[in-house]
Design a protein around this motif. Structure first.
Motif, PDB file in Angstrom:
ATOM      1  N   ASP A 100      32.593  13.792 -65.864  1.00  0.00           N
ATOM      2  CA  ASP A 100      34.039  13.574 -65.948  1.00  0.00           C
ATOM      3  C   ASP A 100      34.256  12.152 -66.444  1.00  0.00           C
ATOM      4  OD1 ASP A 100      34.474  16.020 -64.852  1.00  0.00           O
ATOM      5  OD2 ASP A 100      34.839  15.277 -62.827  1.00  0.00           O
ATOM      6  N   GLU A 153      25.703  11.941 -74.487  1.00  0.00           N
ATOM      7  CA  GLU A 153      26.975  12.545 -74.884  1.00  0.00           C
ATOM      8  C   GLU A 153      26.776  13.574 -75.997  1.00  0.00           C
ATOM      9  OE1 GLU A 153      26.718   9.311 -74.281  1.00  0.00           O
ATOM     10  OE2 GLU A 153      28.451   8.586 -73.163  1.00  0.00           O
ATOM     11  N   PRO A 172      29.398  11.730 -62.312  1.00  0.00           N
ATOM     12  CA  PRO A 172      28.268  12.532 -62.769  1.00  0.00           C
ATOM     13  C   PRO A 172      28.294  13.921 -62.167  1.00  0.00           C
ATOM     14  CG  PRO A 172      27.556  10.983 -61.108  1.00  0.00           C
ATOM     15  CD  PRO A 172      28.997  10.655 -61.401  1.00  0.00           C
ATOM     16  N   LEU A 173      27.662  14.858 -62.867  1.00  0.00           N
ATOM     17  CA  LEU A 173      27.611  16.236 -62.382  1.00  0.00           C
ATOM     18  C   LEU A 173      26.447  16.435 -61.432  1.00  0.00           C
ATOM     19  CD1 LEU A 173      28.386  18.078 -65.747  1.00  0.00           C
ATOM     20  CD2 LEU A 173      29.959  17.212 -64.013  1.00  0.00           C
ATOM     21  N   GLY A 219      28.109  15.278 -69.990  1.00  0.00           N
ATOM     22  CA  GLY A 219      29.199  16.112 -69.495  1.00  0.00           C
ATOM     23  C   GLY A 219      29.921  15.553 -68.283  1.00  0.00           C
ATOM     24  N   LEU A 232      14.094  21.674 -71.528  1.00  0.00           N
ATOM     25  CA  LEU A 232      14.672  21.302 -70.238  1.00  0.00           C
ATOM     26  C   LEU A 232      14.271  22.206 -69.072  1.00  0.00           C
ATOM     27  CD1 LEU A 232      18.199  19.956 -71.245  1.00  0.00           C
ATOM     28  CD2 LEU A 232      16.079  18.705 -70.848  1.00  0.00           C
ATOM     29  N   ILE A 270      21.966  16.205 -69.598  1.00  0.00           N
ATOM     30  CA  ILE A 270      22.977  17.016 -70.291  1.00  0.00           C
ATOM     31  C   ILE A 270      24.305  16.295 -70.517  1.00  0.00           C
ATOM     32  CG2 ILE A 270      21.981  19.173 -69.429  1.00  0.00           C
ATOM     33  CD1 ILE A 270      24.369  19.396 -67.487  1.00  0.00           C
ATOM     34  N   GLU A 303      17.008  21.538 -75.757  1.00  0.00           N
ATOM     35  CA  GLU A 303      17.340  22.531 -74.738  1.00  0.00           C
ATOM     36  C   GLU A 303      16.140  23.363 -74.269  1.00  0.00           C
ATOM     37  OE1 GLU A 303      20.277  25.396 -75.940  1.00  0.00           O
ATOM     38  OE2 GLU A 303      20.971  25.677 -73.891  1.00  0.00           O
ATOM     39  N   HIS A 350      23.908  13.875 -77.798  1.00  0.00           N
ATOM     40  CA  HIS A 350      22.480  14.120 -78.019  1.00  0.00           C
ATOM     41  C   HIS A 350      22.061  13.750 -79.437  1.00  0.00           C
ATOM     42  CE1 HIS A 350      23.397  16.470 -74.373  1.00  0.00           C
ATOM     43  NE2 HIS A 350      22.225  16.012 -74.006  1.00  0.00           N
ATOM     44  N   PRO A 363      16.732  18.717 -64.752  1.00  0.00           N
ATOM     45  CA  PRO A 363      17.230  18.644 -66.140  1.00  0.00           C
ATOM     46  C   PRO A 363      18.689  18.214 -66.242  1.00  0.00           C
ATOM     47  CG  PRO A 363      16.987  20.931 -65.432  1.00  0.00           C
ATOM     48  CD  PRO A 363      16.338  20.085 -64.371  1.00  0.00           C
ATOM     49  N   ALA A 364      19.431  18.309 -65.129  1.00  0.00           N
ATOM     50  CA  ALA A 364      20.859  17.961 -65.187  1.00  0.00           C
ATOM     51  C   ALA A 364      21.076  16.526 -65.641  1.00  0.00           C
ATOM     52  CB  ALA A 364      21.515  18.187 -63.824  1.00  0.00           C
ATOM     53  N   TRP A 390      20.217  18.527 -79.706  1.00  0.00           N
ATOM     54  CA  TRP A 390      20.377  19.391 -78.537  1.00  0.00           C
ATOM     55  C   TRP A 390      19.606  20.710 -78.659  1.00  0.00           C
ATOM     56  CZ3 TRP A 390      21.160  19.528 -73.632  1.00  0.00           C
ATOM     57  CH2 TRP A 390      21.431  20.742 -73.010  1.00  0.00           C
TER      58      TRP A 390
END
Lengths: 245, 663
Positions: free
Chosen positions: B35, B110, B266-267, B33, B21, B31, B18, B112, B27-28, B14
């Protein structure tokens, strides 16, 4: 019935776009059981009102969101809402404050007038940046050329540069900058480009400015010479003190 | 710069990723993250360490994340005390360039971790044109792309998914192939790999030999392929452990597998960004062009109350306001009325999911289907999609999609009269025995639909979407020579000219050149391995994306290896020809498929066996399993689309008759 929320955006989630964050928050508000109001019409949508956008890659301690709630529906107490919501948000997005708004409160988009930013520029000495910063503050105007709707326009950023200071850190320079949002928001990248252009060339400063780590620390509403935050926690209103006593 | 050592000793990348990115698009998607995700526990006390799976999709995050198969397997593996599973997707070309320049490998989203820190790199292969991305991801992982060049220290490369019913074009690059449902077999593979690790992870051949004995697992290197001149004559086992015929895996009862329990949210925006609940697996309509319908038999429905529970709990947990009931033909779900009624009535049951829309990804072509859609979509009604697939009744008999014109017109009329403004119709062209009259029948259907719409709407619109037909393994059309690019272009031109003259009909079509490349890989053999590798080496990744697709690379690679595109793609196969997938089985009897091909040529339709006596395709009888249906009565309208009118009860036995899958 309108609720105002403050939240942080830190760490990996800084790579989410404004639109992504909006969708994450909309789902979180539903999951937290807030009785969010929906618009009328053929395709009803949750009535969430977002403030200023934060560019992809930037972090913030002070993002805001207004949520309309169904007036009659049962709802959690306002002080419980930040934790409830944070429990439904991904790591790095954290709700830090909530208040009920007085009816008629102006929207975030209308009322926020400036933001304070921390720009961490890594791997460069203080002197050249401090000199460039002084130059910016001393300038009468800071013209930038932009393309807007296909047309070249020249704008002056100087009126939107409200404050600027520099200090050395262990691995570079920290800039504290207040940038205005009216008539339009200055994006941190724009400011950093203007600053970088005043640094010695050739030199590492311009590139380091472009790669600066960006954090919004405050949003401000300045009205009749008084500056306050969209949610004021430190100084409760005399009204609230009165009721509490 | 700090590099965190993970508990297993594998460093996360990571901190080095980073800084790259901010320089790449979206870039999202890198990453993690989401839920429902979270880093699994790598500290499990298993001799040799837990068996680590990197579940990968050889396309972008936006396309790969919603894949339900990978999500199901991720949960099942992470529930095991001896396994961990994380996920990876193909980095877009900008990040790939950055990674290569920085000397960084493919990573999991998850923790990286570098891909090579996993024991198995598992890929879902759902589309042939992703094969070059498969090679690219293996290479980015720092693993030799050819399985023969890997050592015991390298991860095992596993593939599953619909394309693996003919994995021969990628046989040189993968260590093992899984056929069929993955729910049970991933555990069995985990056990074999765990034992290998505990025993010191010695020779690679040892674990491959052991894996040959797991039903549903095909180890390509365990087989010798023999050619005579250009003809394939035999695929024979080299090791005693390798079965002569590898059978697919089938889970008997979907009710026992209520997965994913925690669908990932997903975010950032992805395709199919909604709750998905699988209502049944398998399909027995018998559409002859449809590989999914043939290879996923028999029908296994989820009990209606379990569907309802999964919908309600899923909505509450995820915060989604949309749920899709997924299957190959959801309006055929025998519990549909019960489920839909429950969902519609259930709205506002004190939960926070008051504004939920329900979608059916595949709509049945009749008024009943539209009625269900109307019940579900109370709000916005913009467009509805139907798939008549062919323009004339004759053609639909050939492909066994027995929708009458009245069915389609009834559906379209119902749609327009109930407020929908746009209708989209899916068709195939280049089908066996297709004449220009059949092709032009597409335009006529579309025109008639617009006319019907005019009685209800001022400016109704019909969009016709035309795809070139690609024959697939384990379908009755596997012997058919695909239409050439020139022929497909001629047919599309013919249609366009006809459609142009009518207001209200729009037309979209799939690039016939991409159809050619897909056809090449769909029925190719191992000799295509070097072709796939050359296209990849020359930069031909993301071939599913029209802006990246390069037919010239494929044609040049074929020529360079002395192979004929025409021979692989356009040639009709004979009954006695050894097909490249002859040593694999989807349960379907070869003589059933051949008879169905003959019936197709004779324009004879075949009814849906859910409602009629068995005609022994092999999918049930071979494995001792049955169709499982949620309701004793067929959905209203009977088995529409199969030419059957079936009032009353279903003439099949309900529930499980046999204990387990024969294995």
């Amino acid at each position: 019935m309108r609720l105002r929320l403050r939240y942080e955006k830190l760490g990996k989630v800084r790579f989410l776009s404004h639109r992504d964050v909006a969708r994450v928050l909309e789902r979180a508000v539903r999951r937290a059981g807030l009785p969010v109001a929906y618009s009328e019409g053929f395709s009803p949508h949750a009535r969430l009102h977002f403030g200023l956008a934060l560019s992809v890659g930037h972090e913030s301690l002070a993002e805001y969101l207004d949520v309309d709630l169904v007036p009659s529906a049962p709802r959690p107490a306002v002080h419980e809402i930040p934790d409830l919501l944070s429990g439904c948000l991904p790591e790095g997005l954290t709700a830090t404050a909530a208040v009920d708004l007085v009816p008629g409160t102006a929207s975030l988009q209308e009322s926020v007038t400036s933001s304070t930013w921390e720009f961490r520029v890594a791997g460069v000495p203080l002197a050249p940046l401090a000199a460039a910063a002084d130059e910016l503050l001393a300038a009468d105007e800071l013209p930038v050329d932009l393309t807007r709707k296909g047309k070249q326009v020249r704008e002056d950023l100087r009126p939107l540069l409200l404050d600027l200071s520099t200090e050395a850190t262990s691995d570079g320079v920290l800039l504290l900058v207040e940038l205005g949002t009216k008539p339009r928001s200055v994006r941190p990248a724009e400011f950093l480009a203007v600053l970088g252009a005043r640094c010695p060339s050739p030199g590492p400063e311009a590139a380091a400015c472009a790669a600066a780590r960006v954090l919004r620390t405050h949003q401000w509403i300045t009205h009749d010479g008084v500056r306050r935050e969209p949610i004021e926690l430190a100084a409760p209103s005399p009204h609230a003190v009165e009721r509490a006593s | 710069m700090t590099v965190h050592e993970g508990p297993s000793g594998a460093a996360t990348i990571w901190d080095r990723l980073e800084p790259l990115l901010p320089r790449v698009q979206r870039p999202a998607r890198y990453i993690g993250g989401e839920d429902g995700s979270g880093t699994p526990d790598w500290t499990q006390r298993v001799p040799g360490g837990p068996v680590a799976w990197l579940l990968s999709y050889p396309d972008t995050y936006e396309i790969g994340l919603p894949n339900q198969g990978l999500q199901i397997l991720r949960e099942l593996l992470n529930e095991r005390p001896d396994a961990v599973a994380e996920r990876a997707y193909a980095p877009w070309v900008d990040l790939e360039a950055e990674l290569r320049a920085a000397g960084l490998p493919l990573f999991s989203v998850e923790s990286h971790r570098p891909a090579a820190a996993f024991d198995l790199l598992a890929f879902n292969l759902s589309a042939e044109l992703t094969y070059t991305n498969l090679l690219n991801m293996i290479d980015l992982a720092g693993v030799p792309v050819r399985s023969a060049e890997r050592s015991a220290a390298h991860p095992l490369v596993v593939v599953g998914g619909h394309c693996t019913y003919n994995p021969e074009p990628v046989a040189d690059f993968v260590d093992l192939v899984v056929l069929g449902d993955g729910e049970e077999v991933v555990g069995e593979i985990t056990e074999v790999v765990r034992a290998w690790k505990a025993g010191g992870r010695d020779r690679r051949e040892d674990v491959l030999r052991a894996l040959c004995t797991v039903p549903g697992v095909y180890v390509p290197s365990a087989y010798e392929v023999t050619y005579e001149a250009e003809r394939l004559v035999a695929v024979t086992p080299r090791w005693p452990e390798a079965p002569e015929l590898v059978e697919k895996r089938t889970i008997a009862d979907l009710a026992e597998w209520p997965y994913p329990r925690e669908q990932l949210v997903p975010l950032t925006e992805v395709v199919h960004d909604r709750l998905n609940v699988e209502v049944f697996r398998g399909c027995t309509r018998g559409c002859r062009f449809c590989q999914a319908g043939m290879i996923t038999r028999p029908v296994r429905e989820r009990p209606a109350d379990q569907v309802r529970t999964m919908v309600q709990e899923g909505l509450r947990r995820t915060g989604y306001d949309e749920v899709a009931l997924t299957s190959l033909s959801t309006a055929d779900f025998s519990g549909i009325a019960e489920v839909v009624g429950g969902l519609v009535d259930g709205n506002g049951q004190g939960d926070a999911c008051g504004q939920v829309s329900v979608s059916l990804p595949s709509l049945r072509v009749d008024a009943f289907g539209v009625g269900i859609a109307a019940e579900l979509q109370k709000g916005r009604r913009t467009g509805l999609t139907f798939a008549p697939e062919a323009g004339t009744w004759r053609m639909r008999q050939v492909i066994n999609k027995l929708i009458r014109e009245e069915d389609l017109y009834g559906a379209v009329e119902a749609a327009y009269s109930q407020g929908w403004r746009r209708v989209k119709l899916y068709f195939l062209t280049g089908l066996p025995t297709e004449t220009d009259e059949d092709t032009l029948g597409i335009a006529e259907l579309a025109r008639n639909c617009v006319e019907l719409g005019r009685t209800h709407q001022r400016s109704p619109s019909v969009t016709v979407s035309v795809g070139g037909f690609v024959p697939k393994p384990f379908t009755p059309f596997q012997w058919f020579g695909q239409n050439t690019v020139v022929e497909l272009q001629r047919k599309i031109h013919l249609l366009r000219e006809d459609v142009k003259r009518h207001r209200g009909v729009q037309m979209k079509w799939h690039d016939p050149r991409a159809t050619l490349a897909e056809g090449l890989l769909s029925r190719g053999d191992r000799r295509l391995g070097p072709v796939v590798e050359e296209v990849w080496r020359r930069g031909g990744t993301f071939q599913e994306w029209s802006e990246c697709f390069r037919l010239d690379l494929w044609e040049e690679a074929m020529a360079a290896h002395g192979l004929s595109v025409d021979w692989y793609v356009h040639r009709h196969r004979a009954e006695d020809e050894v097909l490249p997938w002859a040593h694999l089985s989807a349960g379907l009897h070869q003589d059933f498929l051949w008879q169905d091909w003959q019936d197709a040529l004779a324009e004879v339709g075949l009814p849906d066996c859910r409602w009629t006596p068995c005609y022994d395709c092999g999918a049930c009888t071979g494995y001792g399993i049955e169709h499982i249906v949620a309701s004793a009565t067929p959905p209203a309208g009977g088995s529409q689309g199969t030419g059957q009118v079936l009032p009353g009860a279903v003439p099949v036995e309900l529930g499980r008759r046999t204990e387990t899958v024969a294995s």
